[in-house]
Design a protein around this motif. Structure first.
Motif, PDB file in Angstrom:
ATOM      1  N   VAL A 181       0.893  -1.166   0.000  1.00 29.74           N
ATOM      2  CA  VAL A 181       0.000   0.000   0.000  1.00 29.74           C
ATOM      3  C   VAL A 181       0.927   1.211   0.000  1.00 29.74           C
ATOM      4  CG1 VAL A 181      -1.974   1.144   1.043  1.00 29.74           C
ATOM      5  CG2 VAL A 181      -1.743  -1.329   1.235  1.00 29.74           C
ATOM      6  N   GLN A 182       1.465   1.477  -1.182  1.00 34.87           N
ATOM      7  CA  GLN A 182       2.558   2.429  -1.334  1.00 34.87           C
ATOM      8  C   GLN A 182       2.271   3.440  -2.436  1.00 34.87           C
ATOM      9  OE1 GLN A 182       5.134  -1.015  -2.195  1.00 34.87           O
ATOM     10  NE2 GLN A 182       5.927   0.175  -3.927  1.00 34.87           N
ATOM     11  N   GLU A 183       2.977   4.562  -2.325  1.00 31.61           N
ATOM     12  CA  GLU A 183       2.766   5.679  -3.253  1.00 31.61           C
ATOM     13  C   GLU A 183       3.045   5.309  -4.701  1.00 31.61           C
ATOM     14  OE1 GLU A 183       1.298   8.535  -2.793  1.00 31.61           O
ATOM     15  OE2 GLU A 183       1.059   8.246  -0.643  1.00 31.61           O
ATOM     16  N   SER A 184       3.855   4.301  -4.940  1.00 27.65           N
ATOM     17  CA  SER A 184       4.161   3.883  -6.316  1.00 27.65           C
ATOM     18  C   SER A 184       2.890   3.725  -7.143  1.00 27.65           C
ATOM     19  CB  SER A 184       4.917   2.554  -6.313  1.00 27.65           C
ATOM     20  OG  SER A 184       6.032   2.597  -5.474  1.00 27.65           O
ATOM     21  N   PHE A 185       1.872   3.089  -6.555  1.00 22.51           N
ATOM     22  CA  PHE A 185       0.653   2.790  -7.311  1.00 22.51           C
ATOM     23  C   PHE A 185      -0.108   4.041  -7.705  1.00 22.51           C
ATOM     24  CE2 PHE A 185       1.451  -1.402  -5.547  1.00 22.51           C
ATOM     25  CZ  PHE A 185       1.268  -2.180  -6.683  1.00 22.51           C
ATOM     26  N   ARG A 186      -0.055   5.070  -6.886  1.00 23.44           N
ATOM     27  CA  ARG A 186      -0.767   6.315  -7.222  1.00 23.44           C
ATOM     28  C   ARG A 186      -0.159   7.019  -8.431  1.00 23.44           C
ATOM     29  NH1 ARG A 186      -2.532   9.141  -1.515  1.00 23.44           N
ATOM     30  NH2 ARG A 186      -3.638   7.337  -0.736  1.00 23.44           N
ATOM     31  N   GLN A 187       1.042   6.624  -8.809  1.00 23.93           N
ATOM     32  CA  GLN A 187       1.729   7.248  -9.943  1.00 23.93           C
ATOM     33  C   GLN A 187       1.402   6.556 -11.261  1.00 23.93           C
ATOM     34  OE1 GLN A 187       3.267  10.036  -8.953  1.00 23.93           O
ATOM     35  NE2 GLN A 187       2.555   9.312  -6.949  1.00 23.93           N
ATOM     36  N   LEU A 188       0.725   5.422 -11.197  1.00 19.80           N
ATOM     37  CA  LEU A 188       0.431   4.649 -12.414  1.00 19.80           C
ATOM     38  C   LEU A 188      -0.837   5.148 -13.086  1.00 19.80           C
ATOM     39  CD1 LEU A 188       1.220   1.073 -11.060  1.00 19.80           C
ATOM     40  CD2 LEU A 188       2.665   2.509 -12.512  1.00 19.80           C
ATOM     41  N   PRO A 189      -0.918   5.057 -14.426  1.00 16.93           N
ATOM     42  CA  PRO A 189      -2.104   5.530 -15.133  1.00 16.93           C
ATOM     43  C   PRO A 189      -3.371   4.740 -14.811  1.00 16.93           C
ATOM     44  CG  PRO A 189      -0.569   4.466 -16.655  1.00 16.93           C
ATOM     45  CD  PRO A 189       0.117   4.564 -15.336  1.00 16.93           C
ATOM     46  N   ASP A 190      -3.232   3.522 -14.294  1.00 14.89           N
ATOM     47  CA  ASP A 190      -4.424   2.735 -13.990  1.00 14.89           C
ATOM     48  C   ASP A 190      -5.008   3.047 -12.611  1.00 14.89           C
ATOM     49  OD1 ASP A 190      -2.546   1.487 -12.362  1.00 14.89           O
ATOM     50  OD2 ASP A 190      -2.780  -0.496 -13.261  1.00 14.89           O
ATOM     51  N   TRP A 191      -4.314   3.858 -11.789  1.00 18.59           N
ATOM     52  CA  TRP A 191      -4.817   4.152 -10.442  1.00 18.59           C
ATOM     53  C   TRP A 191      -6.183   4.816 -10.499  1.00 18.59           C
ATOM     54  CZ3 TRP A 191      -4.044   2.292  -5.895  1.00 18.59           C
ATOM     55  CH2 TRP A 191      -4.586   2.945  -4.784  1.00 18.59           C
ATOM     56  N   GLU A 192      -6.450   5.584 -11.531  1.00 19.92           N
ATOM     57  CA  GLU A 192      -7.745   6.247 -11.707  1.00 19.92           C
ATOM     58  C   GLU A 192      -8.898   5.244 -11.698  1.00 19.92           C
ATOM     59  OE1 GLU A 192      -9.965   8.791 -15.275  1.00 19.92           O
ATOM     60  OE2 GLU A 192      -7.811   8.423 -15.381  1.00 19.92           O
ATOM     61  N   PHE A 193      -8.609   4.004 -12.046  1.00 23.72           N
ATOM     62  CA  PHE A 193      -9.638   2.969 -12.177  1.00 23.72           C
ATOM     63  C   PHE A 193      -9.572   1.927 -11.058  1.00 23.72           C
ATOM     64  CE2 PHE A 193      -8.367   4.628 -16.291  1.00 23.72           C
ATOM     65  CZ  PHE A 193      -9.574   5.067 -16.795  1.00 23.72           C
ATOM     66  N   VAL A 194      -8.875   2.234  -9.976  1.00 24.32           N
ATOM     67  CA  VAL A 194      -8.638   1.276  -8.904  1.00 24.32           C
ATOM     68  C   VAL A 194      -9.958   0.842  -8.253  1.00 24.32           C
ATOM     69  CG1 VAL A 194      -8.313   2.952  -7.029  1.00 24.32           C
ATOM     70  CG2 VAL A 194      -7.084   0.771  -6.973  1.00 24.32           C
ATOM     71  N   SER A 195      -9.995  -0.393  -7.814  1.00 23.01           N
ATOM     72  CA  SER A 195     -11.215  -0.967  -7.235  1.00 23.01           C
ATOM     73  C   SER A 195     -11.553  -0.381  -5.867  1.00 23.01           C
ATOM     74  CB  SER A 195     -11.057  -2.486  -7.085  1.00 23.01           C
ATOM     75  OG  SER A 195      -9.988  -2.781  -6.198  1.00 23.01           O
ATOM     76  N   ALA A 219      -3.680  -6.587 -26.313  1.00 26.72           N
ATOM     77  CA  ALA A 219      -3.995  -5.161 -26.449  1.00 26.72           C
ATOM     78  C   ALA A 219      -2.739  -4.397 -26.852  1.00 26.72           C
ATOM     79  CB  ALA A 219      -4.544  -4.623 -25.141  1.00 26.72           C
ATOM     80  N   PRO A 220      -2.886  -3.389 -27.690  1.00 23.47           N
ATOM     81  CA  PRO A 220      -1.722  -2.589 -28.095  1.00 23.47           C
ATOM     82  C   PRO A 220      -1.053  -1.933 -26.883  1.00 23.47           C
ATOM     83  CG  PRO A 220      -3.632  -2.066 -29.460  1.00 23.47           C
ATOM     84  CD  PRO A 220      -4.120  -2.947 -28.341  1.00 23.47           C
ATOM     85  N   ALA A 221       0.240  -2.071 -26.785  1.00 22.05           N
ATOM     86  CA  ALA A 221       0.979  -1.554 -25.635  1.00 22.05           C
ATOM     87  C   ALA A 221       1.051  -0.031 -25.611  1.00 22.05           C
ATOM     88  CB  ALA A 221       2.390  -2.137 -25.625  1.00 22.05           C
ATOM     89  N   ASP A 222       0.829   0.601 -26.742  1.00 21.07           N
ATOM     90  CA  ASP A 222       0.988   2.055 -26.810  1.00 21.07           C
ATOM     91  C   ASP A 222      -0.317   2.830 -26.582  1.00 21.07           C
ATOM     92  OD1 ASP A 222      -0.135   1.164 -29.182  1.00 21.07           O
ATOM     93  OD2 ASP A 222       1.041   2.484 -30.465  1.00 21.07           O
ATOM     94  N   LEU A 223      -1.414   2.134 -26.296  1.00 26.49           N
ATOM     95  CA  LEU A 223      -2.678   2.831 -26.041  1.00 26.49           C
ATOM     96  C   LEU A 223      -2.707   3.418 -24.637  1.00 26.49           C
ATOM     97  CD1 LEU A 223      -5.569   0.599 -27.471  1.00 26.49           C
ATOM     98  CD2 LEU A 223      -4.745   2.782 -28.327  1.00 26.49           C
ATOM     99  N   PRO A 224      -3.275   4.605 -24.483  1.00 26.39           N
ATOM    100  CA  PRO A 224      -3.460   5.136 -23.128  1.00 26.39           C
ATOM    101  C   PRO A 224      -4.386   4.215 -22.335  1.00 26.39           C
ATOM    102  CG  PRO A 224      -3.952   6.806 -24.795  1.00 26.39           C
ATOM    103  CD  PRO A 224      -3.753   5.508 -25.512  1.00 26.39           C
ATOM    104  N   PHE A 225      -4.164   4.152 -21.018  1.00 25.44           N
ATOM    105  CA  PHE A 225      -4.963   3.246 -20.195  1.00 25.44           C
ATOM    106  C   PHE A 225      -6.443   3.573 -20.279  1.00 25.44           C
ATOM    107  CE2 PHE A 225      -6.417   0.768 -16.641  1.00 25.44           C
ATOM    108  CZ  PHE A 225      -5.628  -0.358 -16.750  1.00 25.44           C
ATOM    109  N   SER A 226      -6.777   4.849 -20.430  1.00 20.95           N
ATOM    110  CA  SER A 226      -8.187   5.236 -20.530  1.00 20.95           C
ATOM    111  C   SER A 226      -8.858   4.595 -21.747  1.00 20.95           C
ATOM    112  CB  SER A 226      -8.324   6.754 -20.592  1.00 20.95           C
ATOM    113  OG  SER A 226      -7.611   7.271 -21.702  1.00 20.95           O
ATOM    114  N   GLN A 227      -8.084   4.296 -22.781  1.00 20.85           N
ATOM    115  CA  GLN A 227      -8.633   3.583 -23.938  1.00 20.85           C
ATOM    116  C   GLN A 227      -8.621   2.070 -23.723  1.00 20.85           C
ATOM    117  OE1 GLN A 227      -6.899   4.823 -27.666  1.00 20.85           O
ATOM    118  NE2 GLN A 227      -7.120   6.993 -27.147  1.00 20.85           N
ATOM    119  N   LEU A 228      -7.611   1.587 -23.036  1.00 18.75           N
ATOM    120  CA  LEU A 228      -7.535   0.152 -22.773  1.00 18.75           C
ATOM    121  C   LEU A 228      -8.727  -0.337 -21.958  1.00 18.75           C
ATOM    122  CD1 LEU A 228      -3.734  -0.239 -22.001  1.00 18.75           C
ATOM    123  CD2 LEU A 228      -4.963  -1.157 -23.982  1.00 18.75           C
ATOM    124  N   VAL A 229      -9.205   0.482 -21.024  1.00 23.10           N
ATOM    125  CA  VAL A 229     -10.342   0.042 -20.211  1.00 23.10           C
ATOM    126  C   VAL A 229     -11.627  -0.030 -21.027  1.00 23.10           C
ATOM    127  CG1 VAL A 229      -9.396   0.784 -18.006  1.00 23.10           C
ATOM    128  CG2 VAL A 229     -10.829   2.352 -19.311  1.00 23.10           C
TER     129      VAL A 229
END
Length: 194
Positions: A10-24, A149-159
């Protein structure tokens, strides 16, 4: 039976990732703190675990400054803070030795990611003979894009991709895989009272 609470990544690293916006579980700190308060009240050991990838240049590289507990989490003196470099909290740490030295046979596992470090730690703990409770809503995860899934897509599109595995499915799969085999599944309310 002596028990311990193991708080994983439960560390700050995860808040820096683009997928944190979609965290459960965006309130993961609150949920963990509820478990921490209950564990302290019972005199249980709390082991804080941080995930690290030294030299990687990622947000998990300690040199970047994010390999630290999220704001709002505060270990007390005597509560070990352990750094791991594997997915599970045992392989690259002295956690097993620490627990067995204190005659701890029961664990409650919480943290980030539900299906990755938390599930893997739970499976290994069970194999090592610990009685494990998996605090499911004190874990968090993010959607997992399809392997093609294409690796270069923004996470907002991947979801948006229908092949992306959503958080509810990830959590359900983890619960099904662990329940009755590796752990007892419980909510925070079930563990500490509503």
């Amino acid at each position: 039976m002596n028990r311990a609470l193991v708080v994983i990544d439960v560390q700050e690293s995860f808040r820096q990732l683009p997928d944190w916006e979609f965290v459960s579980e965006p309130n993961i700190v609150r949920q963990v703190n509820r478990l921490v308060a209950a564990a302290r009240a019972q005199g249980e050991l709390i082991a804080w675990v941080l995930g690290s990838r030294p030299g990687s240049g990622t947000v998990f590289d300690p040199a970047r400054g994010y390999v630290r507990l999220m704001e709002g989490l505060a270990p007390l003196a005597g509560e070990p803070v352990i750094t791991k470099t594997a997915h599970n909290a045992f392989t690259t740490t002295n956690l097993h030795q620490l627990l067995t030295t204190k005659d701890i046979r029961g664990l409650t596992v919480c943290g980030i990611r539900t299906e990755q470090c938390c599930e893997t730690t739970t499976r290994i703990a069970s194999d090592l003979g610990f009685d494990v409770v998996f605090a499911t809503d004190a874990t968090a995860t993010s959607p997992i894009p399809h392997r093609d899934a294409p690796a270069d897509l923004p996470f907002s599109q991947l979801v948006q991709d229908p092949r992306t595995l959503g958080v509810a499915d990830i959590i359900a799969r983890t619960e099904y895989a662990l329940a009755g085999r590796f752990a007892t599944i419980r909510t925070v309310d079930q563990l500490v009272g509503g």
